[in-house]
Design an enzyme around this catalytic site. Structure first.
Site, PDB file in Angstrom:
ATOM      1  N   LYS A  95       7.065  23.289 -13.331  1.00  0.00           N
ATOM      2  CA  LYS A  95       6.048  22.207 -13.177  1.00  0.00           C
ATOM      3  C   LYS A  95       5.812  22.191 -11.428  1.00  0.00           C
ATOM      4  O   LYS A  95       4.671  21.834 -10.971  1.00  0.00           O
ATOM      5  CB  LYS A  95       6.913  20.998 -13.549  1.00  0.00           C
ATOM      6  CG  LYS A  95       5.720  19.677 -13.221  1.00  0.00           C
ATOM      7  CD  LYS A  95       5.943  18.419 -14.325  1.00  0.00           C
ATOM      8  CE  LYS A  95       4.966  17.737 -13.833  1.00  0.00           C
ATOM      9  NZ  LYS A  95       4.756  16.470 -15.005  1.00  0.00           N
ATOM     10  N   ASN A 135      -0.580  20.074 -20.201  1.00  0.00           N
ATOM     11  CA  ASN A 135      -0.992  19.137 -21.413  1.00  0.00           C
ATOM     12  C   ASN A 135      -0.981  20.025 -22.597  1.00  0.00           C
ATOM     13  O   ASN A 135      -1.330  19.474 -23.670  1.00  0.00           O
ATOM     14  CB  ASN A 135      -2.291  18.511 -21.318  1.00  0.00           C
ATOM     15  CG  ASN A 135      -2.185  17.518 -20.317  1.00  0.00           C
ATOM     16  OD1 ASN A 135      -1.684  16.845 -20.100  1.00  0.00           O
ATOM     17  ND2 ASN A 135      -3.345  17.625 -19.228  1.00  0.00           N
ATOM     18  N   HIS A 147      -0.960  13.340 -28.370  1.00  0.00           N
ATOM     19  CA  HIS A 147      -1.480  12.073 -27.736  1.00  0.00           C
ATOM     20  C   HIS A 147      -2.101  11.232 -29.097  1.00  0.00           C
ATOM     21  O   HIS A 147      -2.073  10.164 -29.391  1.00  0.00           O
ATOM     22  CB  HIS A 147      -2.308  12.009 -26.911  1.00  0.00           C
ATOM     23  CG  HIS A 147      -1.564  11.998 -25.445  1.00  0.00           C
ATOM     24  ND1 HIS A 147      -2.107  12.586 -24.433  1.00  0.00           N
ATOM     25  CD2 HIS A 147      -0.290  11.876 -25.094  1.00  0.00           C
ATOM     26  CE1 HIS A 147      -1.234  12.738 -23.398  1.00  0.00           C
ATOM     27  NE2 HIS A 147       0.013  11.983 -23.974  1.00  0.00           N
ATOM     28  N   HIS A 178      -0.518  18.523 -25.899  1.00  0.00           N
ATOM     29  CA  HIS A 178      -0.592  16.954 -25.464  1.00  0.00           C
ATOM     30  C   HIS A 178      -1.922  16.318 -26.193  1.00  0.00           C
ATOM     31  O   HIS A 178      -2.015  15.074 -26.513  1.00  0.00           O
ATOM     32  CB  HIS A 178      -0.557  16.646 -24.118  1.00  0.00           C
ATOM     33  CG  HIS A 178       0.884  16.397 -23.794  1.00  0.00           C
ATOM     34  ND1 HIS A 178       1.608  17.738 -23.758  1.00  0.00           N
ATOM     35  CD2 HIS A 178       1.677  15.498 -23.082  1.00  0.00           C
ATOM     36  CE1 HIS A 178       2.939  17.436 -23.284  1.00  0.00           C
ATOM     37  NE2 HIS A 178       2.984  16.314 -22.710  1.00  0.00           N
ATOM     38  N   GLU A 210       9.282  19.595 -24.278  1.00  0.00           N
ATOM     39  CA  GLU A 210       8.892  19.885 -23.026  1.00  0.00           C
ATOM     40  C   GLU A 210       9.532  21.108 -22.289  1.00  0.00           C
ATOM     41  O   GLU A 210       8.919  21.786 -21.672  1.00  0.00           O
ATOM     42  CB  GLU A 210       8.783  18.656 -22.195  1.00  0.00           C
ATOM     43  CG  GLU A 210       8.225  17.426 -22.819  1.00  0.00           C
ATOM     44  CD  GLU A 210       6.616  17.262 -22.575  1.00  0.00           C
ATOM     45  OE1 GLU A 210       6.061  18.205 -21.869  1.00  0.00           O
ATOM     46  OE2 GLU A 210       6.053  16.302 -22.940  1.00  0.00           O
ATOM     47  N   LYS A 260       2.840  11.813 -11.157  1.00  0.00           N
ATOM     48  CA  LYS A 260       1.754  10.918 -11.906  1.00  0.00           C
ATOM     49  C   LYS A 260       2.559   9.459 -12.147  1.00  0.00           C
ATOM     50  O   LYS A 260       3.765   9.475 -12.657  1.00  0.00           O
ATOM     51  CB  LYS A 260       1.697  11.666 -13.148  1.00  0.00           C
ATOM     52  CG  LYS A 260       0.419  12.458 -13.030  1.00  0.00           C
ATOM     53  CD  LYS A 260      -0.102  12.714 -14.625  1.00  0.00           C
ATOM     54  CE  LYS A 260      -1.041  13.988 -14.504  1.00  0.00           C
ATOM     55  NZ  LYS A 260      -0.976  14.124 -15.798  1.00  0.00           N
ATOM     56  N   ARG A 318       0.722  -1.344   0.038  1.00  0.00           N
ATOM     57  CA  ARG A 318      -0.030   0.055   0.013  1.00  0.00           C
ATOM     58  C   ARG A 318       0.769   1.237  -0.125  1.00  0.00           C
ATOM     59  O   ARG A 318       0.619   2.202   0.481  1.00  0.00           O
ATOM     60  CB  ARG A 318      -0.830   0.201   1.195  1.00  0.00           C
ATOM     61  CG  ARG A 318      -2.029  -1.121   1.083  1.00  0.00           C
ATOM     62  CD  ARG A 318      -3.334  -0.940   1.908  1.00  0.00           C
ATOM     63  NE  ARG A 318      -3.971  -2.090   2.106  1.00  0.00           N
ATOM     64  CZ  ARG A 318      -4.007  -3.109   3.123  1.00  0.00           C
ATOM     65  NH1 ARG A 318      -3.162  -2.674   4.117  1.00  0.00           N
ATOM     66  NH2 ARG A 318      -4.879  -3.953   3.048  1.00  0.00           N
ATOM     67  N   ARG A 337      -3.398  22.340 -13.470  1.00  0.00           N
ATOM     68  CA  ARG A 337      -2.459  21.378 -14.027  1.00  0.00           C
ATOM     69  C   ARG A 337      -2.717  20.921 -15.558  1.00  0.00           C
ATOM     70  O   ARG A 337      -1.919  20.361 -16.066  1.00  0.00           O
ATOM     71  CB  ARG A 337      -2.457  20.053 -13.123  1.00  0.00           C
ATOM     72  CG  ARG A 337      -1.435  18.916 -13.269  1.00  0.00           C
ATOM     73  CD  ARG A 337      -1.136  18.259 -12.140  1.00  0.00           C
ATOM     74  NE  ARG A 337      -0.103  17.133 -12.461  1.00  0.00           N
ATOM     75  CZ  ARG A 337       0.670  16.374 -11.563  1.00  0.00           C
ATOM     76  NH1 ARG A 337       0.360  16.614 -10.283  1.00  0.00           N
ATOM     77  NH2 ARG A 337       1.356  15.476 -12.067  1.00  0.00           N
TER      78      ARG A 337
END
Lengths: 373, 373
Positions: free
Chosen positions: A232, A250, A257, A253, A191, A149, A127, A246
């Site tokens: 960031k 992206n 993506h 992105h 980035e 993340k 956990r 946040r």
């Protein structure tokens, strides 16, 4: 303003009891042992891939052993295919077998794939055990290693399985980037540019003037990485679990993506940072076409990305991509989709990005057709 | 003091922005739809097992549909074997396929296995979607559905893979327990007794006087469940991630888990609650043998557990268990082990339990030999 010698930089990510430091500088991998011992760990489960193991594992293990830490290494195949449920299961089992306990540490030694995979494994073993990120790619140093993340891919989409699990420490060894292939460094640089485009026009201007130094190494590189991490960290501190601000990260992105999905994540044809570069150029062209930003700003973004050798148009992807409808279909299956509404990061100019949920599918489709036609 | 009719009870679990309600009462499954709709969900991924599906799925789905919610059901085999990496992967995939998004809800409809499995899947799909627990066993209602511990088993040990993921709501339908086999109800009752033994001697006394009513149903049952949930909620609120106080909830579990491991988790021979009952009786006998509590208190604990038909000695386990060394070996591989020190929950009397890390392996071994000899 620009120091003559590279100095270590420290960026604090401020998240109350989950706060941590990002250290940026040369030779940090050789200090990993002492810094992890200082966290109070006894056993370290090192997760890395075959390529990185060849380049950096000896340095890391030597450092851990010298600090009196017990280290067990789990090596997975290099590449995005290791971000799978099956490989995750093997890493989790390896960490349990190595008796990594609650006070211990998992060390993610590698690029973004390793950071996401090892971070997720650390999140769910017993956990949750602590993770130290030692990113060895520019992309991982300025993006994926910071912010907590973690995750793996599902056959139904990228990063659909994962957890938020903040690291206890990030060791960004700028010297480790000297072993990166040029294409991969360039992709990570996309980035870096992103942080300028989101809300720091001065940084974008600095990159236009100093990109050669960033690519060559030395103080400009350390500074670019630290500035990116600081940007960031600020966003993550405001919005740890991606409910709002946040989403700005992206930028580039949503389109990127979709392009990656269109080439079935074939890294020969398009790596993530290249998708982001094309996506950012598209986001600015889309913004200009909607009258939100000037054509001059969109052209300036495209020019800088192209100057370092990054692709800026979906037409440039080897083998081509499908039509506008196919791209839109990918954009609909995104974990940030809310009740079927598409989210775009658009811009009112360089350093003036914002989240838009007001774009209709017809507007998106018309723009995609103009990009592909 | 004891009401004539069963009334719904509400217990608040106080965890700042992760706070939630536990509702206890009859007929709550039929209200699931309205209560989940009130959380703002649109799609509900229902996770259940074959046995519970036969008994309660129609009620739950009828309620979800009546509330205008889109429901997709994932049915797994009944039993502990479903708490595996492989079944978890199937549940995760099913939830992604059902397009359970960030604002949506997973409904865990079943006992402890389903709660742990569905809760963990919800924790990692899209880096976390909400979970509503609808426990249908007494054990799950008074223990596993409250507190956010989720997970699956590793071949190397139980619950070694998991996450803390607090539910958004717990619906404990006391009426659903009427369909439980007597043995399973009794096993869950061991956890009810545990709350009295930890720090509520008055509740233990109430149980001694009223256990027949708890087993028969009605207001005593609802009261016993609510009192148990309130006790657990208080501990969880003080120590969400099990750094300290929460360890008290493991009263009876150090021995109990070792016994379960010894019978290879064969539920024909020993179910979890039976292991806890034996473990609590052992913890009090161990405490008495160490001079910590009176022999009379240890005898009173044993007498009450035996009065409801629970086992109180490892000698009573069908087929027997291995020797003291074998039990000790299981106790060493526990995720709460810190730097190899065994943790015991001992007692200075009924309602006076405490965490002890001062017991040597020799002391433990001598006691185990006396229990098994």
């Amino acid at each position: 303003m620009t120091p003559d010698v590279a100095q270590d930089e420290r960026v604090r990510v401020d998240l109350s009891d989950r706060s941590y430091d990002i250290l940026i500088g040369g030779g940090l991998l050789a200090e990993a042992g002492a810094r992890i011992a200082a966290l109070g760990a006894h056993t370290v489960g090192v997760v890395t891939d075959e390529n990185v193991a060849n380049l950096h594992l000896q340095t890391a293990l030597g450092s851990l052993n010298a600090a009196g830490l017990k280290a067990e290494t789990i090596v997975v195949p290099a590449g995005e295919t290791s971000k799978s449920w099956e490989v995750l299961g093997r890493v989790v089992d390896g960490l349990i077998a190595a008796r990594v306990e609650r006070g211990d540490v998992v060390l993610a030694l590698g690029g973004g794939v390793i950071g996401d995979l090892a971070g997720f494994a650390a999140a769910i073993v017993r956990r949750g055990v602590r993770i130290v990120q030692a990113p060895t790619s520019l992309l991982a140093q300025v993006d994926s290693s910071v912010g907590g993340k973690t995750g793996v891919n599902s056959p139904r989409g990228k990063n659909l399985i994962g957890a938020f699990h903040q690291p206890s420490l990030v060791l960004a060894d700028a010297g480790a980037l000297d072993t990166l292939p040029a294409r991969e460094f360039r992709a990570g640089y996309a980035e870096v540019v992103k942080y300028g485009l989101i809300d720091d026009p001065a940084f974008f201007g600095w990159l236009e003037a100093n990109h050669a130094g960033v690519f060559a190494g030395g103080p400009e590189r350390t500074r670019a990485i630290a500035t990116s991490c600081r940007a960031k960290a600020a966003v993550v501190a405001r919005d740890e679990h991606e409910h709002g601000d946040r989403a700005l990260l992206n930028l580039g992105h949503t389109f990127g993506h979709a392009l990656e999905a269109e080439v079935a994540y074939d890294g020969e044809r398009l790596v993530h940072g290249e998708g982001v570069a094309i996506g950012m150029a598209m986001a600015f062209r889309f913004s200009a076409s909607l009258g939100l930003c000037s054509l001059a700003d969109a052209a300036r973004v495209t020019a800088h990305l192209a100057a370092v050798g990054l692709p800026v148009s979906p037409r440039k992807i080897p083998g081509g991509v499908g039509g506008a409808e196919a791209l839109l279909a990918h954009m609909r299956q995104d974990k940030k989709v809310e009740r079927g509404r598409l989210t775009f990061i658009l811009a009112r100019g360089i350093g003036k990005s914002f989240v838009s949920r007001d774009i209709s599918e017809d507007q998106a489709l018309a723009f995609l057709e103009s990009e592909l036609g």
